[in-house]
Design a protein around this motif. Structure first.
Motif, PDB file in Angstrom:
ATOM      1  N   GLY A   1     114.787  49.010 112.962  1.00 55.70           N
ATOM      2  CA  GLY A   1     113.808  48.240 112.910  1.00 55.70           C
ATOM      3  C   GLY A   1     113.244  47.596 111.862  1.00 55.70           C
TER       4      GLY A   1
ATOM      5  N   TRP B   1     121.302  48.505 115.805  1.00 59.40           N
ATOM      6  CA  TRP B   1     120.044  48.869 116.022  1.00 59.40           C
ATOM      7  C   TRP B   1     119.777  48.488 117.557  1.00 59.40           C
ATOM      8  N   THR B   2     120.036  48.983 118.581  1.00 60.84           N
ATOM      9  CA  THR B   2     119.533  48.572 119.583  1.00 60.84           C
ATOM     10  C   THR B   2     118.220  49.043 120.080  1.00 60.84           C
ATOM     11  N   ALA B   3     117.603  48.770 120.892  1.00 57.88           N
ATOM     12  CA  ALA B   3     116.050  48.845 121.152  1.00 57.88           C
ATOM     13  C   ALA B   3     116.062  50.298 121.611  1.00 57.88           C
ATOM     14  N   GLU B   4     117.012  51.137 122.221  1.00 64.65           N
ATOM     15  CA  GLU B   4     116.966  52.323 122.292  1.00 64.65           C
ATOM     16  C   GLU B   4     117.160  53.210 121.060  1.00 64.65           C
TER      17      GLU B   4
ATOM     18  N   VAL C   1     116.168  52.049 117.806  1.00 65.33           N
ATOM     19  CA  VAL C   1     114.866  51.713 116.889  1.00 65.33           C
ATOM     20  C   VAL C   1     113.857  52.842 117.639  1.00 65.33           C
ATOM     21  N   ALA C   2     113.851  52.987 119.113  1.00 67.11           N
ATOM     22  CA  ALA C   2     112.592  53.616 119.841  1.00 67.11           C
ATOM     23  C   ALA C   2     112.947  55.223 119.473  1.00 67.11           C
ATOM     24  N   ALA C   3     114.359  55.675 119.353  1.00 67.62           N
ATOM     25  CA  ALA C   3     114.549  56.796 119.224  1.00 67.62           C
ATOM     26  C   ALA C   3     114.186  57.370 117.707  1.00 67.62           C
ATOM     27  N   TYR C   4     114.531  56.412 116.789  1.00 68.00           N
ATOM     28  CA  TYR C   4     114.077  56.449 115.499  1.00 68.00           C
ATOM     29  C   TYR C   4     112.609  56.593 115.313  1.00 68.00           C
ATOM     30  N   GLN C   5     111.868  55.650 115.902  1.00 65.02           N
ATOM     31  CA  GLN C   5     110.465  55.816 115.832  1.00 65.02           C
ATOM     32  C   GLN C   5     109.869  57.121 116.399  1.00 65.02           C
ATOM     33  N   ASP C   6     110.618  57.584 117.515  1.00 69.53           N
ATOM     34  CA  ASP C   6     109.874  58.844 117.875  1.00 69.53           C
ATOM     35  C   ASP C   6     110.218  60.098 117.043  1.00 69.53           C
ATOM     36  N   SER C   7     111.107  60.190 116.408  1.00 69.26           N
ATOM     37  CA  SER C   7     111.524  61.090 115.276  1.00 69.26           C
ATOM     38  C   SER C   7     110.705  61.066 114.236  1.00 69.26           C
TER      39      SER C   7
END
Length: 85
Positions: A47, A65-68, A70-76
Motif C-alpha cells: 500500500g 500487492w493485490t487489494a487482498e 494490502v487489506a491483509a497487511y492493514q488488518d495485521s
C-alpha cells in the motif's frame, strides 16, 4: 580520468505480506575501475507509494500487492501504534 556513477538494486520479498526490502548500491568508478561503493536500504510495505522508487521496485509492488494483500497487511496492524493513544 572521468568519474562515473551507477546504481544496482537488490529487492527481497518478505512473506507473508510481500513486504519489499530494497538495497541500493551507489557505485563510483574512475576510468572503468570501481573506486567506491555505498549502500542504502529501505522497506516498502503493501500500500506504500513506490512512485519514487526504481522501475523494478514499482513493477514488483504492482504485481504482488493485490487489494487482498494490502487489506491483509492493514488488518495485521495494531489498532493503536506504539506511542499512540
Amino acid at each position: 580520468m572521468a568519474f562515473t556513477e551507477k546504481q544496482e538494486y537488490k529487492v527481497e520479498v518478505i512473506p507473508p505480506f510481500k513486504i519489499l526490502q530494497v538495497r541500493r548500491a551507489d557505485i563510483v568508478e574512475k576510468d572503468g575501475v570501481e573506486v567506491g561503493r555505498t549502500y542504502h536500504r529501505h522497506v516498502c510495505v503493501p500500500g506504500t507509494d513506490v512512485s519514487g522508487d526504481c522501475a523494478e521496485v514499482q513493477a514488483i509492488a504492482g504485481a504482488l500487492w493485490t487489494a487482498e494483500v494490502v487489506a491483509a497487511y492493514q488488518d495485521s496492524l495494531p489498532e493503536n501504534p506504539a506511542g499512540g493513544e
